[in-house]
Motif scaffolding. Sequence first.
Motif, PDB file in Angstrom:
ATOM      1  N   LYS B  27      45.270  26.944  45.755  1.00 39.33           N
ATOM      2  CA  LYS B  27      43.957  26.713  45.361  1.00 39.33           C
ATOM      3  C   LYS B  27      43.933  27.745  44.060  1.00 39.33           C
ATOM      4  O   LYS B  27      42.865  28.299  43.049  1.00 39.33           O
ATOM      5  N   ILE B  28      45.138  28.620  43.740  1.00 36.90           N
ATOM      6  CA  ILE B  28      45.037  29.485  42.944  1.00 36.90           C
ATOM      7  C   ILE B  28      45.847  29.277  41.649  1.00 36.90           C
ATOM      8  O   ILE B  28      46.408  28.577  41.594  1.00 36.90           O
ATOM      9  N   ASN B  29      45.230  29.633  40.504  1.00 41.26           N
ATOM     10  CA  ASN B  29      45.421  29.853  38.977  1.00 41.26           C
ATOM     11  C   ASN B  29      47.107  30.872  38.982  1.00 41.26           C
ATOM     12  O   ASN B  29      47.541  30.713  39.354  1.00 41.26           O
ATOM     13  N   LEU B  32      47.568  32.694  36.020  1.00 43.01           N
ATOM     14  CA  LEU B  32      47.379  33.707  36.103  1.00 43.01           C
ATOM     15  C   LEU B  32      48.307  34.468  37.719  1.00 43.01           C
ATOM     16  O   LEU B  32      48.295  36.010  37.308  1.00 43.01           O
ATOM     17  N   LEU B  36      49.622  38.187  37.107  1.00 43.12           N
ATOM     18  CA  LEU B  36      49.475  39.471  37.615  1.00 43.12           C
ATOM     19  C   LEU B  36      51.175  40.000  38.402  1.00 43.12           C
ATOM     20  O   LEU B  36      51.449  41.278  38.873  1.00 43.12           O
ATOM     21  N   ASN B  47      43.768  48.090  34.461  1.00 46.20           N
ATOM     22  CA  ASN B  47      42.749  46.702  33.889  1.00 46.20           C
ATOM     23  C   ASN B  47      43.221  46.576  32.610  1.00 46.20           C
ATOM     24  O   ASN B  47      42.972  45.628  32.507  1.00 46.20           O
ATOM     25  N   ILE B  50      45.570  44.221  32.751  1.00 45.68           N
ATOM     26  CA  ILE B  50      44.946  43.132  33.303  1.00 45.68           C
ATOM     27  C   ILE B  50      44.235  42.252  32.107  1.00 45.68           C
ATOM     28  O   ILE B  50      43.950  41.043  32.199  1.00 45.68           O
ATOM     29  N   LEU B  54      44.828  38.178  30.854  1.00 51.63           N
ATOM     30  CA  LEU B  54      44.167  37.201  30.826  1.00 51.63           C
ATOM     31  C   LEU B  54      43.416  36.664  30.156  1.00 51.63           C
ATOM     32  O   LEU B  54      42.914  35.347  29.662  1.00 51.63           O
ATOM     33  N   LEU B  57      46.290  34.743  28.745  1.00 50.57           N
ATOM     34  CA  LEU B  57      46.277  33.078  29.108  1.00 50.57           C
ATOM     35  C   LEU B  57      45.232  32.134  28.695  1.00 50.57           C
ATOM     36  O   LEU B  57      45.493  31.192  28.382  1.00 50.57           O
ATOM     37  N   ARG B  58      44.102  32.954  28.263  1.00 44.58           N
ATOM     38  CA  ARG B  58      42.712  31.928  28.419  1.00 44.58           C
ATOM     39  C   ARG B  58      43.011  30.903  26.974  1.00 44.58           C
ATOM     40  O   ARG B  58      42.656  29.866  26.651  1.00 44.58           O
ATOM     41  N   GLU B  61      45.452  28.304  27.153  1.00 45.26           N
ATOM     42  CA  GLU B  61      45.036  27.365  28.051  1.00 45.26           C
ATOM     43  C   GLU B  61      44.015  26.916  27.534  1.00 45.26           C
ATOM     44  O   GLU B  61      44.279  25.268  27.392  1.00 45.26           O
ATOM     45  N   GLU B  62      43.195  26.822  26.668  1.00 44.24           N
ATOM     46  CA  GLU B  62      42.277  26.711  25.404  1.00 44.24           C
ATOM     47  C   GLU B  62      42.712  25.300  24.730  1.00 44.24           C
ATOM     48  O   GLU B  62      42.479  25.149  24.076  1.00 44.24           O
ATOM     49  N   LYS B  63      44.551  26.229  24.422  1.00 42.06           N
ATOM     50  CA  LYS B  63      44.772  24.844  23.552  1.00 42.06           C
ATOM     51  C   LYS B  63      45.218  23.717  23.515  1.00 42.06           C
ATOM     52  O   LYS B  63      45.031  23.457  24.506  1.00 42.06           O
TER      53      LYS B  63
END
Lengths: 808, 63
Positions: B27-29, B32, B36, B47, B50, B54, B57-58, B61-63
């Motif tokens: 169940k991991i993306n 993502l 990593l 940090n 990352i 991220l 990546l968002r 994925e929002e596109k």
Amino acid sequence: MIKIKNINLCGIRGVKSDCSIDLDGKSILIFGESGTGKSSISDVLEWFHNDRVEHLLDGEITRAGMLEALRNVSLNDTSKSLVSIEFSNPVLNSEKSILLRKDSLVSEYSNKSQDFITLLKEIQKETFILRHEDLTGFVLSTKSQKLDYFSAIIGFSEVTRIRSVLKKAVNEVKKTINYKNYENLINTQQSHLVEHLGENIISESQFLKSVNLLIKPLKIGCEVNNFGDVDNVLELIKTPDNSEKIDLQSFYIKLGDLISDLENRTGEIKALYKSYHDQYYKILSDTDKFQKIMLSNLLTEGQKILQNNIYKEEACPLCLQPKDLKELLNEIKIRLEELEAFKKEKIKLEEAKASLNNKYDNFYPLLNSLLRDPKLNVSENKTLKEMTQKLEKQLSEYLAQLKADVLNMDEIKNPIELDVDKDLLNKIKELASEKYNSIKSSMGNALIVENSTKIHFSKVAYMEILRLKKEKEILDSQLSSLRLIYSEFVKRQQDSLNSFLDFFSNDINSLYQFMNPGEKVEGIKFIPLEKDDELTGITLKMQFFDNEVQPPHKFLSESHLNCLGISFFLTAAKAFNKNIGFLILDDVISSFDSNHRSRFADLLIDKFSDYQIVLLTHEKHWFEYVRNAVKSKNWIVRSIKWNDEKGTHLDEPPEKSKDRIEFKIKNNTEDGLGNDIRKYLEFLLKQIAANLKINVEFRFNDENEDRMAYELLTCLISELNKQPSDLKTQSVIKRLLTSLFIGTKDSHDSSFKPKMGDFKAFWADVEELENLFYCDSCNKCVSLKYYDKTSKKIKCSCQNGKSYDWKI
Amino acid sequence: MNKDITNIKSGKEMLDDFFNEFEQIPKINQNLAVVLKNLYKDNKFTNTNITNALSDLRKEEEK
């Protein structure tokens, strides 16, 4: 595994002249009375490998002082001070000297090869020396020191860093979701849907059904089945005159929505600012400490320079004062740890600042964009603009405080001096709503206008809900994945550390049990400790009379604690030494009771036979025990002595002294010759007495070795007189009673000084005695071991050499 | 000695193994996970990197 073949010391620690120790990879047991300088060997080996001698470096002794302490005190400026070591791996062979250069002592290796330097660096990480004073160092260290020790061994500092980064990543995404305030944003859009469609919309089909209800009375002969259809219908029913008005209405809706969002956020803004303010003044109240944080970059750079051996002078690179570099590195480490605590407080402030900034990121750009919008800059919106500007000013006051520099001691405003005026928010919202409704009224009551406006704004609201939901769904997915990854990482780290600690605990336990069989101390175990989801230390627990207890020093005697310390040292050496195959144990049993001493000797012989052990002791009884235990184990047994001429030196084995005697006679060197011959005679007589079981007066072990030649000789004569062999008629035996006088006089202050002729005569008698009892072929002494019962003769081992009549 | 030290993993080995295997966590993306893994492989596992990765990546994925 590398073993030592030969060590040669000259002018170093207690050693004045050459002192050579031939080991050829074998273990050695060395006895030396206190003060004979036996630790010269361990000190010099430590210095050769680690470039330092731990107990010679403390607050009072600098590195230069350590070299001064290593160099023999009686040397003049030009005398040599060095150690030369040969190893089973010749890459490591080198001489290391202490030299006087420009009025100061320096050290250097003769081997300059890169292979040597690389291997030396490698073995410097390994544990091979244990002294009595360091026995319980680890056992009594703090929990965090134990963690540091193990972390350094297995390279866990990077694991800890990655774990911390992952944890922060989880928190970052969590915060982003919180700051967005999705629930409020979606509720605001739902309220628009209720206003335009008369109900909450939870699905696309419900939305399309509601839109169709608005289309139906318009009798345009179509309905919507998807979002594309909604745009087509809007295109079909649009009235050009209303486009501008709808744009203006959209603007007022956006402004109204923003104000609704702000109403929900003001409480959080105030709370976040208060946290920031409190942390800011916590630091401001002690700025002296926190200003030192600025030094951390300098110290970190200095640490890197020293760790990478870029700077090699034995002085502080900044002030150039003489300083031991390892000591300096240690001081830097302590200062950086102190600064780390201040840094954590500073980081808390940065986090509080970032939290408030993140909060603003979700509305402040939109507020500024609305303020710049031409629709607000028209005369009829003057009041609305002024109120919105006032609101922006109130909000920007919070942001202005974030620019203050705490280390510059800037003041920031008290939370009660800042506020977002709720009345102002309400007024802006009401005015925007009034403006919206006024446009709506101006558009007339025609059904087509009213319904097309409702369809337009409900579609905008519904699309916004879908966008917000998708955005949240992606963030939730990232958060859930990061949580799973973090949780698996923590599990792996715990498994890995536990597996390592179990291995270590089991080995320590087995060594400890070997030395303490049947005692009620069992299950010695290292346990990792965590606080606030962070690994904070390692503690040592054990079963003590069936109860789990900690720490060990609360329950164990000094002797048992020493056993634990030795078990730890041996386990660490066995587990982590990849190169070094020798262990130096310097007087480690001084505080052991007699049971533990013998058990420890058995442990070394039984469990560490693959290692080359250099075992130094001043305990005579234990020395005797180990000497007996290592018989036939191929160990070398030697004693260390000290005298004015040589300083610390190893007692020469008798067989070697024969070569020296002959060398002195050949070179006409009288110095110490009589004494050398006398000692050789004593060695011969002891061998003969042992082989023929000559009765001598009883003495305890430690005195037995000290028998003099005269006593042994008279006992031998007495025994020979009882025997049938013609040995008793050999004049050399009685003659030796007289010539022994040469050796005795030479070794004491006396007015009689023997000459070379006297020594030669004495030596000739000793050789004649040797020839009488020793076989030329097998080199063995005649012995009762080879007694021939038939012929009633004592013989040598080859049976065809010497033989004499003998009665038992 | 009851356990062989060679079975004990160093910190580096533990990290390498983890970043080679963690994509298989149920169940991991996967996008993502790849992000990593690449940051770790490129020695850029910080940090800031990352957070930026991220966020990118968002947006993707929002596109």
